[in-house]
Design a protein around this motif. Structure first.
Motif, PDB file in Angstrom:
ATOM      1  N   GLN A 129     -18.325   7.465  14.704  1.00 15.45           N
ATOM      2  CA  GLN A 129     -18.505   8.618  15.583  1.00 15.45           C
ATOM      3  C   GLN A 129     -19.477   8.345  16.721  1.00 15.45           C
ATOM      4  O   GLN A 129     -19.351   8.925  17.794  1.00 15.45           O
ATOM      5  N   ASP A 130     -20.446   7.478  16.509  1.00 16.20           N
ATOM      6  CA  ASP A 130     -21.392   7.154  17.579  1.00 16.20           C
ATOM      7  C   ASP A 130     -20.722   6.338  18.684  1.00 16.20           C
ATOM      8  O   ASP A 130     -20.976   6.552  19.864  1.00 16.20           O
ATOM      9  N   GLU A 131     -19.869   5.403  18.282  1.00 20.46           N
ATOM     10  CA  GLU A 131     -19.195   4.527  19.240  1.00 20.46           C
ATOM     11  C   GLU A 131     -17.883   5.123  19.762  1.00 20.46           C
ATOM     12  O   GLU A 131     -17.385   4.687  20.801  1.00 20.46           O
ATOM     13  N   GLY A 132     -17.296   6.050  18.998  1.00 22.27           N
ATOM     14  CA  GLY A 132     -16.021   6.631  19.396  1.00 22.27           C
ATOM     15  C   GLY A 132     -14.873   5.646  19.329  1.00 22.27           C
ATOM     16  O   GLY A 132     -13.924   5.718  20.100  1.00 22.27           O
ATOM     17  N   ARG A 133     -14.955   4.730  18.362  1.00 23.47           N
ATOM     18  CA  ARG A 133     -13.913   3.712  18.226  1.00 23.47           C
ATOM     19  C   ARG A 133     -13.723   3.316  16.768  1.00 23.47           C
ATOM     20  O   ARG A 133     -14.588   3.584  15.923  1.00 23.47           O
ATOM     21  N   PRO A 134     -12.594   2.673  16.451  1.00 25.17           N
ATOM     22  CA  PRO A 134     -12.352   2.250  15.068  1.00 25.17           C
ATOM     23  C   PRO A 134     -13.457   1.321  14.574  1.00 25.17           C
ATOM     24  O   PRO A 134     -14.007   0.527  15.337  1.00 25.17           O
ATOM     25  N   ALA A 135     -13.748   1.449  13.271  1.00 25.49           N
ATOM     26  CA  ALA A 135     -14.783   0.621  12.650  1.00 25.49           C
ATOM     27  C   ALA A 135     -14.501   0.515  11.161  1.00 25.49           C
ATOM     28  O   ALA A 135     -13.852   1.380  10.578  1.00 25.49           O
ATOM     29  N   PRO A 136     -14.985  -0.548  10.527  1.00 24.13           N
ATOM     30  CA  PRO A 136     -14.798  -0.697   9.082  1.00 24.13           C
ATOM     31  C   PRO A 136     -15.412   0.477   8.312  1.00 24.13           C
ATOM     32  O   PRO A 136     -16.395   1.080   8.749  1.00 24.13           O
ATOM     33  N   PHE A 137     -14.818   0.762   7.153  1.00 22.91           N
ATOM     34  CA  PHE A 137     -15.324   1.825   6.293  1.00 22.91           C
ATOM     35  C   PHE A 137     -16.745   1.501   5.840  1.00 22.91           C
ATOM     36  O   PHE A 137     -17.062   0.329   5.597  1.00 22.91           O
ATOM     37  N   PRO A 138     -17.593   2.507   5.685  1.00 23.08           N
ATOM     38  CA  PRO A 138     -18.889   2.279   5.030  1.00 23.08           C
ATOM     39  C   PRO A 138     -18.640   1.676   3.638  1.00 23.08           C
ATOM     40  O   PRO A 138     -17.608   1.942   3.010  1.00 23.08           O
ATOM     41  N   ASP A 139     -19.554   0.877   3.158  1.00 21.12           N
ATOM     42  CA  ASP A 139     -19.349   0.133   1.905  1.00 21.12           C
ATOM     43  C   ASP A 139     -18.910   1.013   0.730  1.00 21.12           C
ATOM     44  O   ASP A 139     -17.959   0.662   0.025  1.00 21.12           O
ATOM     45  N   LEU A 140     -19.595   2.122   0.503  1.00 18.36           N
ATOM     46  CA  LEU A 140     -19.235   2.972  -0.640  1.00 18.36           C
ATOM     47  C   LEU A 140     -17.856   3.598  -0.477  1.00 18.36           C
ATOM     48  O   LEU A 140     -17.127   3.756  -1.452  1.00 18.36           O
ATOM     49  N   VAL A 141     -17.476   3.925   0.743  1.00 16.98           N
ATOM     50  CA  VAL A 141     -16.136   4.455   1.013  1.00 16.98           C
ATOM     51  C   VAL A 141     -15.105   3.356   0.783  1.00 16.98           C
ATOM     52  O   VAL A 141     -14.064   3.593   0.146  1.00 16.98           O
ATOM     53  N   ALA A 142     -15.370   2.157   1.264  1.00 13.86           N
ATOM     54  CA  ALA A 142     -14.453   1.026   1.070  1.00 13.86           C
ATOM     55  C   ALA A 142     -14.225   0.758  -0.416  1.00 13.86           C
ATOM     56  O   ALA A 142     -13.092   0.494  -0.842  1.00 13.86           O
ATOM     57  N   GLU A 143     -15.285   0.854  -1.212  1.00 14.47           N
ATOM     58  CA  GLU A 143     -15.156   0.649  -2.660  1.00 14.47           C
ATOM     59  C   GLU A 143     -14.261   1.720  -3.279  1.00 14.47           C
ATOM     60  O   GLU A 143     -13.443   1.428  -4.155  1.00 14.47           O
ATOM     61  N   LYS A 144     -14.397   2.955  -2.841  1.00 14.74           N
ATOM     62  CA  LYS A 144     -13.578   4.052  -3.365  1.00 14.74           C
ATOM     63  C   LYS A 144     -12.113   3.873  -2.949  1.00 14.74           C
ATOM     64  O   LYS A 144     -11.206   4.101  -3.750  1.00 14.74           O
ATOM     65  N   VAL A 145     -11.883   3.465  -1.706  1.00 20.60           N
ATOM     66  CA  VAL A 145     -10.511   3.212  -1.235  1.00 20.60           C
ATOM     67  C   VAL A 145      -9.877   2.112  -2.073  1.00 20.60           C
ATOM     68  O   VAL A 145      -8.729   2.237  -2.524  1.00 20.60           O
ATOM     69  N   GLU A 146     -10.612   1.030  -2.309  1.00 16.93           N
ATOM     70  CA  GLU A 146     -10.089  -0.069  -3.134  1.00 16.93           C
ATOM     71  C   GLU A 146      -9.781   0.417  -4.553  1.00 16.93           C
ATOM     72  O   GLU A 146      -8.736   0.076  -5.118  1.00 16.93           O
ATOM     73  N   ALA A 147     -10.660   1.216  -5.117  1.00 17.59           N
ATOM     74  CA  ALA A 147     -10.437   1.744  -6.468  1.00 17.59           C
ATOM     75  C   ALA A 147      -9.180   2.622  -6.501  1.00 17.59           C
ATOM     76  O   ALA A 147      -8.388   2.544  -7.449  1.00 17.59           O
ATOM     77  N   GLU A 148      -8.989   3.454  -5.469  1.00 17.72           N
ATOM     78  CA  GLU A 148      -7.786   4.296  -5.398  1.00 17.72           C
ATOM     79  C   GLU A 148      -6.531   3.445  -5.258  1.00 17.72           C
ATOM     80  O   GLU A 148      -5.503   3.748  -5.850  1.00 17.72           O
ATOM     81  N   TYR A 149      -6.614   2.367  -4.495  1.00 13.19           N
ATOM     82  CA  TYR A 149      -5.480   1.451  -4.356  1.00 13.19           C
ATOM     83  C   TYR A 149      -5.104   0.849  -5.707  1.00 13.19           C
ATOM     84  O   TYR A 149      -3.921   0.782  -6.065  1.00 13.19           O
ATOM     85  N   LYS A 150      -6.089   0.445  -6.469  1.00 17.15           N
ATOM     86  CA  LYS A 150      -5.843  -0.218  -7.752  1.00 17.15           C
ATOM     87  C   LYS A 150      -5.189   0.705  -8.778  1.00 17.15           C
ATOM     88  O   LYS A 150      -4.520   0.232  -9.692  1.00 17.15           O
ATOM     89  N   VAL A 151      -5.363   2.015  -8.621  1.00 11.58           N
ATOM     90  CA  VAL A 151      -4.747   2.971  -9.562  1.00 11.58           C
ATOM     91  C   VAL A 151      -3.233   2.775  -9.612  1.00 11.58           C
ATOM     92  O   VAL A 151      -2.630   2.864 -10.676  1.00 11.58           O
ATOM     93  N   ASN A 152      -2.599   2.518  -8.464  1.00 13.63           N
ATOM     94  CA  ASN A 152      -1.150   2.412  -8.405  1.00 13.63           C
ATOM     95  C   ASN A 152      -0.640   1.045  -7.980  1.00 13.63           C
ATOM     96  O   ASN A 152       0.565   0.885  -7.759  1.00 13.63           O
ATOM     97  N   ALA A 153      -1.527   0.075  -7.844  1.00 12.47           N
ATOM     98  CA  ALA A 153      -1.093  -1.265  -7.445  1.00 12.47           C
ATOM     99  C   ALA A 153      -0.057  -1.780  -8.441  1.00 12.47           C
ATOM    100  O   ALA A 153      -0.191  -1.619  -9.645  1.00 12.47           O
ATOM    101  N   GLY A 154       0.993  -2.354  -7.933  1.00 16.53           N
ATOM    102  CA  GLY A 154       2.031  -2.913  -8.805  1.00 16.53           C
ATOM    103  C   GLY A 154       3.149  -1.951  -9.141  1.00 16.53           C
ATOM    104  O   GLY A 154       4.172  -2.366  -9.678  1.00 16.53           O
ATOM    105  N   GLU A 155       2.980  -0.669  -8.836  1.00 21.06           N
ATOM    106  CA  GLU A 155       4.063   0.288  -9.080  1.00 21.06           C
ATOM    107  C   GLU A 155       5.165   0.076  -8.055  1.00 21.06           C
ATOM    108  O   GLU A 155       4.943  -0.477  -6.980  1.00 21.06           O
ATOM    109  N   ASP A 156       6.355   0.530  -8.389  1.00 17.11           N
ATOM    110  CA  ASP A 156       7.472   0.440  -7.458  1.00 17.11           C
ATOM    111  C   ASP A 156       7.170   1.202  -6.178  1.00 17.11           C
ATOM    112  O   ASP A 156       6.456   2.207  -6.192  1.00 17.11           O
ATOM    113  N   THR A 157       7.751   0.740  -5.102  1.00 14.80           N
ATOM    114  CA  THR A 157       7.605   1.415  -3.816  1.00 14.80           C
ATOM    115  C   THR A 157       8.497   2.649  -3.784  1.00 14.80           C
ATOM    116  O   THR A 157       9.699   2.542  -4.032  1.00 14.80           O
TER     117      THR A 157
END
Length: 156
Positions: A115-143
């Motif tokens: 929000q300070d730069e007004g441009r795309p940026a990597p997720f904050p570390d704790l958010v990135a960890e949560k996104v990865e955890a959410e991904y792993k919940v369904n990883a490997g399931e059929d598309t």
């Protein structure tokens, strides 16, 4: 579909159109509300947005309408992180009726924004960890068959 995230609601009367079922725009409103709740779930609620000076923008969506929903009927939306990278989430939302039937899906691409730069940026570390955890919940399931669809008239 397994998920640690769920958004539940009942179809309000103002969401019902002249055909007697939930209007197409209201399916998208429901998915937007569910997306906001998912963003809160991964740590970017009002407090997280303020703390990190970081937010999420929606870049693209694709909705499939599969069954009608009627006034007063309950529905649940579950989210699947279909893919992600350092600053984007490919999110797939499925709406179920009270009988557990899929009534609609929404596929979307989300982008993390500094929000300070007004441009795309990597997720904050704790958010990135949560996104990865959410991904792993369904990883490997059929598309799901709705993922990656395009609109067009098929010619024979």
């Amino acid at each position: 579909m397994e998920s640690s995230f769920s958004y539940k609601q009942t179809v309000p009367s103002e969401w019902v159109d002249y055909n007697g079922h939930m209007n197409d725009a209201e399916y998208n409103r429901a998915f937007s509300l569910a997306t906001d709740a998912f963003i809160d779930h991964i740590g970017l609620d009002a407090k997280g947005r303020e703390q990190y000076q970081y937010t999420i923008f929606t870049l693209e969506t694709h909705t499939c309408y599969l069954k009608e929903m009627h006034e007063g009927k309950e529905f649940e939306v579950v989210a699947r992180v279909f893919d992600y990278d350092a600053k984007r989430i490919h999110l797939f939302l499925t709406m179920y009726n009270a009988d557990g039937e899929v009534v609609s899906t929404l596929e979307e691409m989300l982008m993390g924004m500094d929000q300070d730069e007004g441009r795309p940026a990597p997720f904050p570390d704790l958010v990135a960890e949560k996104v990865e955890a959410e991904y792993k919940v369904n990883a490997g399931e059929d598309t799901p068959k709705q993922v990656g669809r395009t609109i067009g008239i098929r010619r024979k």
